[in-house]
Design a protein around this motif. Structure first.
Motif, PDB file in Angstrom:
ATOM      1  N   VAL A  32      39.040  55.401  38.908  1.00  0.00           N
ATOM      2  CA  VAL A  32      39.953  54.795  39.885  1.00  0.00           C
ATOM      3  C   VAL A  32      39.672  53.312  40.096  1.00  0.00           C
ATOM      4  N   ILE A  33      38.415  52.888  40.095  1.00  0.00           N
ATOM      5  CA  ILE A  33      38.142  51.462  40.347  1.00  0.00           C
ATOM      6  C   ILE A  33      38.363  50.619  39.102  1.00  0.00           C
ATOM      7  N   TYR A  39      41.666  44.251  38.645  1.00  0.00           N
ATOM      8  CA  TYR A  39      41.610  44.005  40.085  1.00  0.00           C
ATOM      9  C   TYR A  39      40.536  42.980  40.449  1.00  0.00           C
ATOM     10  N   TYR A  40      40.617  41.805  39.846  1.00  0.00           N
ATOM     11  CA  TYR A  40      39.532  40.832  39.968  1.00  0.00           C
ATOM     12  C   TYR A  40      39.262  40.441  41.421  1.00  0.00           C
ATOM     13  N   ASP A  41      40.283  40.390  42.241  1.00  0.00           N
ATOM     14  CA  ASP A  41      40.086  39.990  43.632  1.00  0.00           C
ATOM     15  C   ASP A  41      39.379  41.059  44.459  1.00  0.00           C
ATOM     16  N   PHE A 111      41.295  50.910  46.336  1.00  0.00           N
ATOM     17  CA  PHE A 111      41.352  51.217  44.907  1.00  0.00           C
ATOM     18  C   PHE A 111      42.291  52.387  44.613  1.00  0.00           C
ATOM     19  N   ILE A 112      42.376  53.335  45.519  1.00  0.00           N
ATOM     20  CA  ILE A 112      43.347  54.419  45.333  1.00  0.00           C
ATOM     21  C   ILE A 112      44.764  53.859  45.375  1.00  0.00           C
ATOM     22  N   ASN A 116      47.274  54.092  42.286  1.00  0.00           N
ATOM     23  CA  ASN A 116      48.594  54.716  42.426  1.00  0.00           C
ATOM     24  C   ASN A 116      49.710  53.776  41.997  1.00  0.00           C
ATOM     25  N   GLU A 117      49.538  52.483  42.267  1.00  0.00           N
ATOM     26  CA  GLU A 117      50.583  51.515  41.937  1.00  0.00           C
ATOM     27  C   GLU A 117      50.621  51.183  40.448  1.00  0.00           C
ATOM     28  N   PHE A 118      49.453  51.043  39.822  1.00  0.00           N
ATOM     29  CA  PHE A 118      49.418  50.513  38.460  1.00  0.00           C
ATOM     30  C   PHE A 118      49.042  51.540  37.379  1.00  0.00           C
ATOM     31  N   VAL A 119      48.515  52.681  37.764  1.00  0.00           N
ATOM     32  CA  VAL A 119      48.044  53.628  36.743  1.00  0.00           C
ATOM     33  C   VAL A 119      48.751  54.974  36.843  1.00  0.00           C
TER      34      VAL A 119
END
Length: 239
Positions: A32-33, A39-41, A111-112, A116-119
């Motif tokens: 998930v992470i 997700y660099y930020d 991260f969830i 959910n948005e990108f994966v």
């Protein structure tokens, strides 16, 4: 079965389970992470979560605590099935400081949402449901030490303000860990809820720390999560 209980001196939570319980949680968190290029930020939050995963992995290797837990086998079952089986299973456990554990449970929300948005936004995804189970047992353990009103506010804040940890100065978790360690048992009982809220609301102390870190980062050309602060954890922690 994965479980969490407060340590004897309320220093932290003791995460316990068999090898597969802990391995499943670690695997789900890794999924998930995402890797370090995603997700660099959120790299500061990601690195702290990985620190907890490292402790869990050490536990599965027997480097922390080993317990023997009854598994339900008794002589009646052995006689009926004509077998001889151990009556206890091996469980591994590790202690995590309460501020660190609360931060981990909270940061996993971000991260969830990203996952959910990108994966994969499947609500039955096994990785996100495993993490939700982990979050639920963290919050249920925490509930034992908070007033009912405090717990209601905690749950409300946990799911209403998102994202919480975008470009977050995770050095603040070290500050809270060290402050919490200095408290007596009675002070921890009285103030655990306040520490939880400080991880959810950017108070003046957090803002001052982040401004200081950002000023240094501007000079050194580093990202804020790359800058350590002067911290010294005790060599021995009384859990």
């Amino acid at each position: 079965m994965l479980s969490i209980e407060s340590t004897e001196r309320l220093t932290g939570g003791r995460i316990s389970g068999d090898y597969w319980d802990l391995d499943e949680l670690i695997t789900s968190i890794y999924e998930v992470i995402g890797d370090e290029n995603k997700y660099y930020d959120y790299q500061g939050a990601r690195q702290r979560i990985l620190g907890v995963c490292l402790q869990l992995r050490k536990a599965t290797k027997g480097e922390c605590n080993i317990e023997f837990v009854a598994n339900g086998i008794h002589k009646g079952i052995e006689k009926r099935k004509d077998l001889i089986a151990p009556a206890k299973n091996v469980y591994f456990s590790v202690e995590i400081l309460w501020p660190e554990l609360i931060f981990t449970a909270l940061a996993l929300n971000d991260f969830i949402d990203l996952y959910n948005e990108f994966v994969d936004n499947n609500p039955w995804n096994p990785h996100t449901t495993t993490i939700r189970k982990f979050q639920s047992i963290v919050t249920e353990c925490l509930r034992e030490h908070l007033l009912e009103e405090q717990f209601r506010v905690f749950i409300h804040l946990m799911f209403t303000k998102s994202p919480k940890y975008f470009r977050y100065a995770t050095q603040y978790v070290d500050v809270l860990n060290l402050e919490y360690l200095k408290l007596s048992y009675d002070e921890r009982k009285e103030n655990l809820g306040a520490f939880a809220f400080r991880l959810m609301v950017e108070d003046d102390e957090y803002t001052a720390l982040k401004n200081e870190i950002m000023a240094t980062a501007k000079l050194t050309k580093n990202e804020i999560h790359e800058l350590p602060i002067q911290t010294k954890y005790p060599e021995h922690i009384e859990w």
